[in-house]
Enzyme design. Sequence first.
Site, PDB file in Angstrom:
ATOM      1  N   ARG A 196     -25.388 -29.423 110.540  1.00 38.39           N
ATOM      2  CA  ARG A 196     -24.658 -30.673 110.092  1.00 38.39           C
ATOM      3  C   ARG A 196     -25.522 -31.329 108.834  1.00 38.39           C
ATOM      4  O   ARG A 196     -25.565 -32.429 108.597  1.00 38.39           O
ATOM      5  CB  ARG A 196     -25.402 -31.652 111.183  1.00 38.39           C
ATOM      6  CG  ARG A 196     -24.515 -31.319 112.639  1.00 38.39           C
ATOM      7  CD  ARG A 196     -25.115 -31.942 113.733  1.00 38.39           C
ATOM      8  NE  ARG A 196     -25.030 -31.082 114.791  1.00 38.39           N
ATOM      9  CZ  ARG A 196     -25.120 -31.551 115.921  1.00 38.39           C
ATOM     10  NH1 ARG A 196     -25.466 -32.747 116.335  1.00 38.39           N
ATOM     11  NH2 ARG A 196     -24.937 -30.761 117.056  1.00 38.39           N
TER      12      ARG A 196
ATOM     13  N   TYR B  94     -31.241 -19.823 101.424  1.00 39.76           N
ATOM     14  CA  TYR B  94     -31.731 -20.714 100.426  1.00 39.76           C
ATOM     15  C   TYR B  94     -31.248 -20.458  98.941  1.00 39.76           C
ATOM     16  O   TYR B  94     -31.521 -21.384  97.940  1.00 39.76           O
ATOM     17  CB  TYR B  94     -33.288 -20.195 100.103  1.00 39.76           C
ATOM     18  CG  TYR B  94     -34.053 -20.770 101.331  1.00 39.76           C
ATOM     19  CD1 TYR B  94     -34.396 -22.133 101.514  1.00 39.76           C
ATOM     20  CD2 TYR B  94     -34.557 -19.992 102.300  1.00 39.76           C
ATOM     21  CE1 TYR B  94     -34.993 -22.780 102.528  1.00 39.76           C
ATOM     22  CE2 TYR B  94     -35.368 -20.530 103.262  1.00 39.76           C
ATOM     23  CZ  TYR B  94     -35.494 -21.955 103.633  1.00 39.76           C
ATOM     24  OH  TYR B  94     -36.235 -22.117 104.696  1.00 39.76           O
TER      25      TYR B  94
ATOM     26  N   PHE C   5     -47.385 -17.487 102.988  1.00 39.32           N
ATOM     27  CA  PHE C   5     -47.599 -18.560 103.574  1.00 39.32           C
ATOM     28  C   PHE C   5     -46.533 -19.363 104.396  1.00 39.32           C
ATOM     29  O   PHE C   5     -45.617 -18.771 104.327  1.00 39.32           O
ATOM     30  CB  PHE C   5     -48.065 -19.471 102.199  1.00 39.32           C
ATOM     31  CG  PHE C   5     -46.922 -19.507 101.505  1.00 39.32           C
ATOM     32  CD1 PHE C   5     -45.638 -20.413 101.454  1.00 39.32           C
ATOM     33  CD2 PHE C   5     -46.643 -18.657 100.369  1.00 39.32           C
ATOM     34  CE1 PHE C   5     -44.696 -20.394 100.446  1.00 39.32           C
ATOM     35  CE2 PHE C   5     -45.736 -18.326  99.341  1.00 39.32           C
ATOM     36  CZ  PHE C   5     -44.720 -19.398  99.202  1.00 39.32           C
TER      37      PHE C   5
HETATM   38  C1  LIG Z   1     -32.348 -22.567 108.604  1.00 40.03           C
HETATM   39  C2  LIG Z   1     -32.079 -23.915 109.248  1.00 40.03           C
HETATM   40  C3  LIG Z   1     -33.355 -24.871 108.780  1.00 40.03           C
HETATM   41  C4  LIG Z   1     -31.193 -24.339 108.547  1.00 40.03           C
HETATM   42  O1  LIG Z   1     -30.883 -25.736 108.741  1.00 40.03           O
HETATM   43  P1  LIG Z   1     -29.478 -26.531 108.917  1.00 40.03           P
HETATM   44  O2  LIG Z   1     -29.615 -28.187 109.232  1.00 40.03           O
HETATM   45  O3  LIG Z   1     -28.400 -26.018 110.018  1.00 40.03           O
HETATM   46  O4  LIG Z   1     -28.757 -26.299 107.562  1.00 40.03           O
HETATM   47  P2  LIG Z   1     -27.586 -26.994 106.730  1.00 40.03           P
HETATM   48  O5  LIG Z   1     -26.429 -27.702 108.005  1.00 40.03           O
HETATM   49  O6  LIG Z   1     -28.000 -27.972 105.784  1.00 40.03           O
HETATM   50  O7  LIG Z   1     -26.720 -25.829 106.094  1.00 40.03           O
HETATM   51  C5  LIG Z   1     -26.312 -25.730 104.839  1.00 40.03           C
HETATM   52  C6  LIG Z   1     -25.487 -24.614 104.743  1.00 40.03           C
HETATM   53  O8  LIG Z   1     -26.391 -23.495 104.751  1.00 40.03           O
HETATM   54  C7  LIG Z   1     -25.815 -22.687 106.029  1.00 40.03           C
HETATM   55  N1  LIG Z   1     -26.931 -22.104 106.747  1.00 40.03           N
HETATM   56  C8  LIG Z   1     -27.897 -22.616 106.789  1.00 40.03           C
HETATM   57  N2  LIG Z   1     -28.721 -21.892 107.631  1.00 40.03           N
HETATM   58  C9  LIG Z   1     -27.835 -20.824 108.148  1.00 40.03           C
HETATM   59  C10 LIG Z   1     -28.327 -19.854 108.827  1.00 40.03           C
HETATM   60  N3  LIG Z   1     -29.498 -19.542 109.425  1.00 40.03           N
HETATM   61  N4  LIG Z   1     -27.435 -18.806 108.967  1.00 40.03           N
HETATM   62  C11 LIG Z   1     -26.016 -19.077 108.530  1.00 40.03           C
HETATM   63  N5  LIG Z   1     -25.646 -20.199 107.524  1.00 40.03           N
HETATM   64  C12 LIG Z   1     -26.737 -21.177 107.236  1.00 40.03           C
HETATM   65  C13 LIG Z   1     -24.744 -23.911 106.790  1.00 40.03           C
HETATM   66  O9  LIG Z   1     -23.540 -22.978 107.396  1.00 40.03           O
HETATM   67  C14 LIG Z   1     -24.255 -24.699 105.492  1.00 40.03           C
HETATM   68  O10 LIG Z   1     -23.283 -24.198 105.039  1.00 40.03           O
HETATM   69  P3  LIG Z   1     -22.248 -25.039 104.305  1.00 40.03           P
HETATM   70  O11 LIG Z   1     -22.947 -25.678 103.364  1.00 40.03           O
HETATM   71  O12 LIG Z   1     -21.149 -23.795 103.888  1.00 40.03           O
HETATM   72  O13 LIG Z   1     -21.474 -25.615 105.629  1.00 40.03           O
HETATM   73  C15 LIG Z   1     -31.953 -23.854 110.527  1.00 40.03           C
HETATM   74  O14 LIG Z   1     -30.829 -23.370 111.207  1.00 40.03           O
HETATM   75  C16 LIG Z   1     -33.229 -23.482 111.366  1.00 40.03           C
HETATM   76  O15 LIG Z   1     -34.098 -24.153 111.719  1.00 40.03           O
HETATM   77  N6  LIG Z   1     -33.178 -22.089 111.704  1.00 40.03           N
HETATM   78  C17 LIG Z   1     -34.318 -21.651 112.464  1.00 40.03           C
HETATM   79  C18 LIG Z   1     -35.761 -21.449 111.921  1.00 40.03           C
HETATM   80  C19 LIG Z   1     -35.642 -20.960 110.420  1.00 40.03           C
HETATM   81  O16 LIG Z   1     -35.184 -20.067 110.197  1.00 40.03           O
HETATM   82  N7  LIG Z   1     -36.422 -21.898 109.480  1.00 40.03           N
HETATM   83  C20 LIG Z   1     -36.242 -21.214 107.976  1.00 40.03           C
HETATM   84  C21 LIG Z   1     -37.847 -20.868 107.721  1.00 40.03           C
HETATM   85  S1  LIG Z   1     -37.908 -20.014 106.046  1.00 40.03           S
END
Ligand SMILES: CC(C)(COP(=O)(O)OP(=O)(O)OC[C@H]1O[C@@H](n2cnc3c(N)ncnc32)[C@H](O)[C@@H]1OP(=O)(O)O)[C@@H](O)C(=O)NCCC(=O)NCCS
Length: 401
Positions: A92, A124, A401
């Site tokens: 979202r 990222y 980290f």
């Molecule tokens: C990764 C994470 C932080 C993304 O948060 P989020 O609030 O869902 O991200 P956003 O809604 O801002 O996503 C932005 C875009 O990235 C994409 N995206 C983000 N995370 C993604 C994932 N894990 N897989 C696929 N697509 C992803 C979204 O679909 C969205 O695409 P769009 O702009 O084309 O609609 C969340 O899924 C999470 O907490 N994952 C588990 C923990 C983790 O992996 N943390 C990262 C540590 S390095």
Amino acid sequence: MSDYVVRVLEEDEKHAAQTVFRGSLHHPPSTDEEWEHAADGYPARRSFGAFRSGRIVGSAQSFGSAMVVPGGKVLPLAAVSRVGVRADHTRRGVLTELMSAQLRQLRELDEPLAALHATESVIYGRFGYGVATRGRTVEAESTRGRTLPPMPSSGEIRLLEPDEMMTVLPGLYERIGLRRPGMMARPESWWRMVVQRRLSLKEHLTVAVHSGPDGDDGFVAYQTSVTPPSEDRTLTVQDLHGTSLGVVLDLWRFLLGVDLVRSVSAWLRPLDEPVELIVPNRGECRTTALGEETWLRLVDVPAALAARSYGDADPVVVEVHDRFLPENAGSYRVGPEGVERTDARADLELPVDALAMLYLGDVSASVLATTGRLTAHDPDALLRADRLFTTGAPPWSGTFF
Ligand SMILES: CC(C)(COP(=O)(O)OP(=O)(O)OC[C@H]1O[C@@H](n2cnc3c(N)ncnc32)[C@H](O)[C@@H]1OP(=O)(O)O)[C@@H](O)C(=O)NCCC(=O)NCCS
């Protein structure tokens, strides 16, 4: 307007932020004792939370460090971590808002670089991060009493007592220095979170220090484990650094000879560490994984470009696109004499995440062009860019980290 409020966390909100982060990784909340050590990971003013109806649902933070870039200059670096969004609020735009707020803050803090380790490669790139260093997982069979091929030895090895680790290691890491592009400084809080935490939680950690003619010049920290029903013990390297390749390989020789161990495993090692050449047979050492290590973000493109050195070639004009930080967008003339903004026609054009892949020398401009990540308007400029951005050895960080 977004339903989420993103802001810097208050002190008493950090534990809840950590619970959200741990939950996003499928881990339970920390115990109070664990939180005592984890709290260091949430520095004041640099820890962000995303809130919905007053409840925290997402987190991202950074700590201040520094990274060495090609040519040897050390630049302020934001080490980004603790990124997570609660499963019932993902997709979202919460992370997008957290990343935007954080990148804005890093510009204000004058930190030209940011780096992180990603759980998944899809996350990222859209925020301008690109893979800038890679590492390999190495698995080597222990000698189990066999003799290793001879190699000039550069010193002696001793084990540290647990109460020596926190007094010896930080200074030794500093002494070893940031030896190749991509290596980063470790603030005291890093040592507390990684070494002191393990010691306090009574995890078994062994540290061996290498000493050469000028004193301590390398170290390895490792743990061993048995995976039932097998009784084979694996030694896993957590941290290994030395002032030279000779020192590092001396430490590898020591590890290969530790008793009651069948194999030695080390993750995210430099791509050019020749462990295969010190074991009795090359086949006893395998690369079991090769992958991304550091995701790098050029937060201040002109400052980052100007800080690194370049190989010997005529300048190229590089046009950079940056959706999140538009002040970086534009054309730069890059050459051995320096870097300047220009209105000249671009020879090469690329997004800021691809520039991060090029920046420390991990990937060449030609490879980026062939794989569609860089557009070359002038094929000759591509060859010049290869010579300008090339570095001697693969970049590597060696700090998790
Ligand atoms: C990764 C994470 C932080 C993304 O948060 P989020 O609030 O869902 O991200 P956003 O809604 O801002 O996503 C932005 C875009 O990235 C994409 N995206 C983000 N995370 C993604 C994932 N894990 N897989 C696929 N697509 C992803 C979204 O679909 C969205 O695409 P769009 O702009 O084309 O609609 C969340 O899924 C999470 O907490 N994952 C588990 C923990 C983790 O992996 N943390 C990262 C540590 S390095």
